[in-house]
Structures are given as C-alpha cells and as structure tokens.
Design a protein around this motif. Structure first.
Motif, PDB file in Angstrom:
ATOM      1  N   VAL A   1       7.988   8.448   3.735  1.00 40.72           N
ATOM      2  CA  VAL A   1       7.087   8.675   2.612  1.00 40.72           C
ATOM      3  C   VAL A   1       6.806  10.165   2.467  1.00 40.72           C
ATOM      4  O   VAL A   1       6.728  10.892   3.457  1.00 40.72           O
ATOM      5  N   GLU A   2       6.672  10.595   1.233  1.00 41.45           N
ATOM      6  CA  GLU A   2       6.349  11.989   0.944  1.00 41.45           C
ATOM      7  C   GLU A   2       4.831  12.107   0.832  1.00 41.45           C
ATOM      8  O   GLU A   2       4.240  11.706  -0.166  1.00 41.45           O
ATOM      9  N   VAL A   3       4.180  12.645   1.871  1.00 41.99           N
ATOM     10  CA  VAL A   3       2.722  12.703   1.933  1.00 41.99           C
ATOM     11  C   VAL A   3       2.141  13.899   1.189  1.00 41.99           C
ATOM     12  O   VAL A   3       0.947  13.943   0.907  1.00 41.99           O
ATOM     13  N   ALA A   4       2.985  14.858   0.882  1.00 37.94           N
ATOM     14  CA  ALA A   4       2.636  16.043   0.084  1.00 37.94           C
ATOM     15  C   ALA A   4       3.975  16.560  -0.446  1.00 37.94           C
ATOM     16  O   ALA A   4       5.034  16.164   0.067  1.00 37.94           O
TER      17      ALA A   4
ATOM     18  N   ARG B   1      -6.445   5.988   7.227  1.00 39.64           N
ATOM     19  CA  ARG B   1      -7.876   5.766   7.500  1.00 39.64           C
ATOM     20  C   ARG B   1      -8.676   5.521   6.224  1.00 39.64           C
ATOM     21  O   ARG B   1      -9.495   4.606   6.156  1.00 39.64           O
ATOM     22  N   ASP B   2      -8.449   6.346   5.195  1.00 38.08           N
ATOM     23  CA  ASP B   2      -9.305   6.316   4.009  1.00 38.08           C
ATOM     24  C   ASP B   2      -8.844   5.366   2.917  1.00 38.08           C
ATOM     25  O   ASP B   2      -9.656   4.930   2.093  1.00 38.08           O
ATOM     26  N   SER B   3      -7.558   5.051   2.878  1.00 44.20           N
ATOM     27  CA  SER B   3      -7.038   4.278   1.753  1.00 44.20           C
ATOM     28  C   SER B   3      -6.490   2.909   2.113  1.00 44.20           C
ATOM     29  O   SER B   3      -6.360   2.060   1.253  1.00 44.20           O
ATOM     30  N   TYR B   4      -6.141   2.691   3.360  1.00 46.79           N
ATOM     31  CA  TYR B   4      -5.535   1.414   3.700  1.00 46.79           C
ATOM     32  C   TYR B   4      -6.413   0.520   4.567  1.00 46.79           C
ATOM     33  O   TYR B   4      -6.539  -0.671   4.310  1.00 46.79           O
ATOM     34  N   LEU B   5      -7.006   1.071   5.584  1.00 50.01           N
ATOM     35  CA  LEU B   5      -7.735   0.243   6.549  1.00 50.01           C
ATOM     36  C   LEU B   5      -9.137  -0.104   6.060  1.00 50.01           C
ATOM     37  O   LEU B   5      -9.727   0.630   5.273  1.00 50.01           O
TER      38      LEU B   5
ATOM     39  N   ALA C   1       0.825  -1.210   0.000  1.00 51.03           N
ATOM     40  CA  ALA C   1       0.000   0.000   0.000  1.00 51.03           C
ATOM     41  C   ALA C   1       0.861   1.263   0.000  1.00 51.03           C
ATOM     42  O   ALA C   1       0.566   2.227  -0.712  1.00 51.03           O
ATOM     43  N   LEU C   2       1.926   1.279   0.811  1.00 44.71           N
ATOM     44  CA  LEU C   2       2.817   2.438   0.832  1.00 44.71           C
ATOM     45  C   LEU C   2       3.498   2.637  -0.517  1.00 44.71           C
ATOM     46  O   LEU C   2       3.595   3.767  -1.023  1.00 44.71           O
ATOM     47  N   GLU C   3       3.957   1.550  -1.120  1.00 46.30           N
ATOM     48  CA  GLU C   3       4.626   1.649  -2.418  1.00 46.30           C
ATOM     49  C   GLU C   3       3.694   2.203  -3.490  1.00 46.30           C
ATOM     50  O   GLU C   3       4.114   2.993  -4.333  1.00 46.30           O
ATOM     51  N   ARG C   4       2.437   1.792  -3.457  1.00 49.68           N
ATOM     52  CA  ARG C   4       1.456   2.281  -4.441  1.00 49.68           C
ATOM     53  C   ARG C   4       1.092   3.744  -4.202  1.00 49.68           C
ATOM     54  O   ARG C   4       0.970   4.530  -5.130  1.00 49.68           O
ATOM     55  N   ALA C   5       0.882   4.095  -2.958  1.00 48.54           N
ATOM     56  CA  ALA C   5       0.397   5.447  -2.637  1.00 48.54           C
ATOM     57  C   ALA C   5       1.502   6.494  -2.666  1.00 48.54           C
ATOM     58  O   ALA C   5       1.230   7.665  -2.955  1.00 48.54           O
ATOM     59  N   PHE C   6       2.716   6.098  -2.351  1.00 50.01           N
ATOM     60  CA  PHE C   6       3.807   7.060  -2.201  1.00 50.01           C
ATOM     61  C   PHE C   6       5.017   6.631  -3.025  1.00 50.01           C
ATOM     62  O   PHE C   6       5.960   6.036  -2.496  1.00 50.01           O
ATOM     63  N   PRO C   7       4.997   6.937  -4.322  1.00 50.84           N
ATOM     64  CA  PRO C   7       6.159   6.595  -5.148  1.00 50.84           C
ATOM     65  C   PRO C   7       7.422   7.211  -4.538  1.00 50.84           C
ATOM     66  O   PRO C   7       7.405   8.331  -4.045  1.00 50.84           O
ATOM     67  N   GLY C   8       8.478   6.457  -4.545  1.00 52.19           N
ATOM     68  CA  GLY C   8       9.711   6.946  -3.948  1.00 52.19           C
ATOM     69  C   GLY C   8       9.827   6.665  -2.466  1.00 52.19           C
ATOM     70  O   GLY C   8      10.775   7.108  -1.816  1.00 52.19           O
TER      71      GLY C   8
END
Length: 153
Positions: free
Chosen positions: A62-65, A102-106, A35-42
């Motif tokens: 992870v770069e969240v923004a 909360r919204d994308s993983y769980l 999930a982290l790899e998909r949501a946060f490239p790099g």
C-alpha cells in the motif's frame, strides 16, 4: 555543529492486540481487505495460505504517502488471534501505517501493541503499546526510541 541524522534502520514492525485482550481488534481478513482498498487506492492485495502455519494470510503493498510504500502481511483467522506486519520498513514509514491502523481501522486506539524484529533479535521480546494519541511524527519518535532502547538505532 551539525547534529547527525538518526540512522534509518529497516526492520519488520509487527502489530497485534494486547495479550490480555486478544479479541480486542474484532477483525477479519475480509474487513481488513475492505479497509485497505478504501484507504489506499491501488493497493496490491494477495490472499494465500501460509505454508508454515496453514493460516489464511493476506500479503499487501500500500502507498501510505506519495512514493512511500509499505509491504506487509495480515493474519486474522480467529477472533482471538490477529497480527499485521509492515516489513522492511523505516520508523517513519511504519508510523504512517500504524497511525492509519490505530485511527482508521481498529475499534479503539488503545488496542494496538507492537514489536520489531530488530528489537527481538537484540533480546527485547516484550511488546509495547502503541501510543493511543499523536500523529505519525510522534509515532515515529516513539518507534525510534523503541529501537534505540533495544540498542538498534
């Protein structure tokens, strides 16, 4: 009259399932990694064994923004035990990560509880549920209220 901006306290935000439903996340380090790899490239992900507990953990950056990085740790060794931390984060930074969690993983927005190391150091050890709805600015306000009620901010 200018209203001073709130202090931007840095602390560790810990996220975990509700105590009365420890298996609610239905999570594993493998699914969290994916999930982290998909949501946060790099994303920078490092798996290792925690020397204190002997648990498999994953450290992540992870770069969240744009130009906003979260450094954290995740442990999910059993269906009934899981935690994710965002370390040395401000309320606004942690809110971006918490919203994604909360919204994308769980599996449900109602299964995220949290506490902060700053609040725990001030004697506030009881975790709180993360709001089940709202964007990152609403979560940030919730985190700031949490810190203020613990006498931190």
């Amino acid at each position: 009259m200018l209203v001073p901006a709130p202090r931007n306290v840095r602390t560790t935000f810990a996220f975990f399932p509700p105590e009365n439903s420890p298996a609610a996340w239905q999570a594993s380090l493998e699914t969290f990694t994916t999930a982290l790899e998909r949501a946060f490239p790099g994303a920078v992900l490092t798996h290792r064994v925690d020397p204190l507990r002997g648990l498999d953990v994953m450290d992540f950056d992870v770069e969240v923004a744009p130009d906003v990085w979260i450094t954290g740790r995740a442990a999910m060794p059993e269906p009934d035990y899981a935690y994710v931390t965002a370390g040395n984060a401000t309320a606004d930074e942690a809110a971006l990560f918490a919203q994604w969690l909360r919204d994308s993983y769980l599996p449900s927005p109602a299964v995220v509880w949290f506490n902060t190391s700053a609040a725990m150091e001030n004697g506030m050890e009881t975790p709180s549920p993360l709001p089940a709805t709202g964007d990152s600015s609403e979560i940030e306000a919730f985190f700031r209220n949490h810190l203020a009620s613990a006498g931190v901010e």
